[in-house]
Design a protein around this motif. Sequence first.
Motif, PDB file in Angstrom:
ATOM      1  N   SER A  10       0.818  -1.206   0.000  1.00  0.00           N
ATOM      2  CA  SER A  10       0.000   0.000   0.000  1.00  0.00           C
ATOM      3  C   SER A  10       0.860   1.267   0.000  1.00  0.00           C
ATOM      4  O   SER A  10       0.591   2.225  -0.738  1.00  0.00           O
ATOM      5  N   ILE A  11       1.898   1.274   0.822  1.00  0.00           N
ATOM      6  CA  ILE A  11       2.804   2.421   0.873  1.00  0.00           C
ATOM      7  C   ILE A  11       3.461   2.629  -0.489  1.00  0.00           C
ATOM      8  O   ILE A  11       3.501   3.749  -1.013  1.00  0.00           O
ATOM      9  N   HIS A  12       3.957   1.553  -1.061  1.00  0.00           N
ATOM     10  CA  HIS A  12       4.621   1.628  -2.375  1.00  0.00           C
ATOM     11  C   HIS A  12       3.668   2.174  -3.438  1.00  0.00           C
ATOM     12  O   HIS A  12       4.015   3.113  -4.168  1.00  0.00           O
ATOM     13  N   ILE A  13       2.479   1.618  -3.515  1.00  0.00           N
ATOM     14  CA  ILE A  13       1.496   2.042  -4.521  1.00  0.00           C
ATOM     15  C   ILE A  13       1.120   3.507  -4.331  1.00  0.00           C
ATOM     16  O   ILE A  13       1.114   4.296  -5.287  1.00  0.00           O
ATOM     17  N   ASN A  14       0.820   3.892  -3.105  1.00  0.00           N
ATOM     18  CA  ASN A  14       0.367   5.259  -2.856  1.00  0.00           C
ATOM     19  C   ASN A  14       1.476   6.296  -3.022  1.00  0.00           C
ATOM     20  O   ASN A  14       1.220   7.406  -3.507  1.00  0.00           O
ATOM     21  N   MET A  15       2.692   5.944  -2.661  1.00  0.00           N
ATOM     22  CA  MET A  15       3.799   6.875  -2.891  1.00  0.00           C
ATOM     23  C   MET A  15       4.036   7.060  -4.390  1.00  0.00           C
ATOM     24  O   MET A  15       4.275   8.172  -4.860  1.00  0.00           O
ATOM     25  N   ASN A  16       3.965   5.959  -5.147  1.00  0.00           N
ATOM     26  CA  ASN A  16       4.140   6.073  -6.598  1.00  0.00           C
ATOM     27  C   ASN A  16       3.028   6.903  -7.235  1.00  0.00           C
ATOM     28  O   ASN A  16       3.294   7.716  -8.126  1.00  0.00           O
ATOM     29  N   LYS A  17       1.802   6.717  -6.783  1.00  0.00           N
ATOM     30  CA  LYS A  17       0.693   7.517  -7.309  1.00  0.00           C
ATOM     31  C   LYS A  17       0.923   9.000  -7.057  1.00  0.00           C
ATOM     32  O   LYS A  17       0.732   9.832  -7.940  1.00  0.00           O
ATOM     33  N   GLU A  18       1.339   9.328  -5.828  1.00  0.00           N
ATOM     34  CA  GLU A  18       1.586  10.723  -5.478  1.00  0.00           C
ATOM     35  C   GLU A  18       2.748  11.289  -6.285  1.00  0.00           C
ATOM     36  O   GLU A  18       2.673  12.402  -6.800  1.00  0.00           O
ATOM     37  N   ARG A  19       3.805  10.509  -6.400  1.00  0.00           N
ATOM     38  CA  ARG A  19       4.957  10.974  -7.199  1.00  0.00           C
ATOM     39  C   ARG A  19       4.556  11.161  -8.657  1.00  0.00           C
ATOM     40  O   ARG A  19       4.937  12.163  -9.276  1.00  0.00           O
ATOM     41  N   THR A 108      12.068  15.742  -1.532  1.00  0.00           N
ATOM     42  CA  THR A 108      11.965  16.352  -0.203  1.00  0.00           C
ATOM     43  C   THR A 108      10.512  16.490   0.226  1.00  0.00           C
ATOM     44  O   THR A 108      10.158  16.173   1.367  1.00  0.00           O
ATOM     45  N   ASN A 109       9.654  16.940  -0.672  1.00  0.00           N
ATOM     46  CA  ASN A 109       8.232  17.110  -0.356  1.00  0.00           C
ATOM     47  C   ASN A 109       7.566  15.788   0.007  1.00  0.00           C
ATOM     48  O   ASN A 109       6.781  15.722   0.955  1.00  0.00           O
ATOM     49  N   ILE A 110       7.872  14.753  -0.739  1.00  0.00           N
ATOM     50  CA  ILE A 110       7.299  13.428  -0.438  1.00  0.00           C
ATOM     51  C   ILE A 110       7.776  12.961   0.930  1.00  0.00           C
ATOM     52  O   ILE A 110       6.991  12.476   1.748  1.00  0.00           O
ATOM     53  N   LEU A 111       9.068  13.110   1.203  1.00  0.00           N
ATOM     54  CA  LEU A 111       9.600  12.649   2.489  1.00  0.00           C
ATOM     55  C   LEU A 111       9.050  13.466   3.657  1.00  0.00           C
ATOM     56  O   LEU A 111       8.813  12.918   4.736  1.00  0.00           O
ATOM     57  N   GLN A 112       8.821  14.747   3.455  1.00  0.00           N
ATOM     58  CA  GLN A 112       8.207  15.551   4.512  1.00  0.00           C
ATOM     59  C   GLN A 112       6.815  15.029   4.844  1.00  0.00           C
ATOM     60  O   GLN A 112       6.430  14.941   6.014  1.00  0.00           O
ATOM     61  N   ALA A 113       6.072  14.657   3.813  1.00  0.00           N
ATOM     62  CA  ALA A 113       4.735  14.106   4.045  1.00  0.00           C
ATOM     63  C   ALA A 113       4.821  12.756   4.761  1.00  0.00           C
ATOM     64  O   ALA A 113       4.035  12.468   5.660  1.00  0.00           O
ATOM     65  N   VAL A 114       5.791  11.946   4.387  1.00  0.00           N
ATOM     66  CA  VAL A 114       5.972  10.623   4.998  1.00  0.00           C
ATOM     67  C   VAL A 114       6.296  10.752   6.483  1.00  0.00           C
ATOM     68  O   VAL A 114       5.754  10.023   7.311  1.00  0.00           O
ATOM     69  N   TRP A 115       7.181  11.679   6.836  1.00  0.00           N
ATOM     70  CA  TRP A 115       7.652  11.795   8.218  1.00  0.00           C
ATOM     71  C   TRP A 115       6.790  12.711   9.076  1.00  0.00           C
ATOM     72  O   TRP A 115       7.073  12.884  10.267  1.00  0.00           O
ATOM     73  N   GLN A 116       5.728  13.241   8.522  1.00  0.00           N
ATOM     74  CA  GLN A 116       4.822  14.097   9.289  1.00  0.00           C
ATOM     75  C   GLN A 116       4.291  13.318  10.494  1.00  0.00           C
ATOM     76  O   GLN A 116       3.879  12.174  10.368  1.00  0.00           O
ATOM     77  N   ASP A 117       4.321  13.925  11.648  1.00  0.00           N
ATOM     78  CA  ASP A 117       3.822  13.339  12.900  1.00  0.00           C
ATOM     79  C   ASP A 117       4.644  12.141  13.384  1.00  0.00           C
ATOM     80  O   ASP A 117       4.182  11.386  14.251  1.00  0.00           O
ATOM     81  N   ILE A 118       5.837  11.948  12.850  1.00  0.00           N
ATOM     82  CA  ILE A 118       6.729  10.870  13.297  1.00  0.00           C
ATOM     83  C   ILE A 118       7.863  11.531  14.073  1.00  0.00           C
ATOM     84  O   ILE A 118       8.509  12.450  13.573  1.00  0.00           O
TER      85      ILE A 118
END
Length: 145
Positions: A10-19, A108-118
Amino acid sequence: MFGPYNCFHSIHINMNKERNRKLKELSLTSSQADVLFYLINNYKNKINQKDIEKTFDLSNPTVHGILKRLEIKGFIKKTPNSEDARSKNIEITDKSKHLKKKLEEEQTNILQAVWQDITPKEKEAFLTTLKKIETNINKRKEDKR
């Protein structure tokens, strides 16, 4: 039983969709951007298709397709390899050189979204665990060869 697998998938699919959504304005897919970013960051080295196949653990037909589309779009050019006539070097064009900053911003933008609230501690623990998982999977892959 399949919880972690489904989560990784799910993470892989959704990150690719966003990218892919964000990269559309650059006329790139996430796979093309990954290869192009690699080429941009290694432009001083002689890189051929086999190097890309090994780096990304992709098949020859997959890399051939990615490179063909990047060449059609004017991001790369293939030049004869003086050491091996059967191989061509992959070089970036001026069009690609200007994309480095945009590709870095996208990453950078994708990683910021990934690490939000972590928290930093959670991030460190996760990355340590993820590295161990990667090592375990690579060991299994090597054992099967």
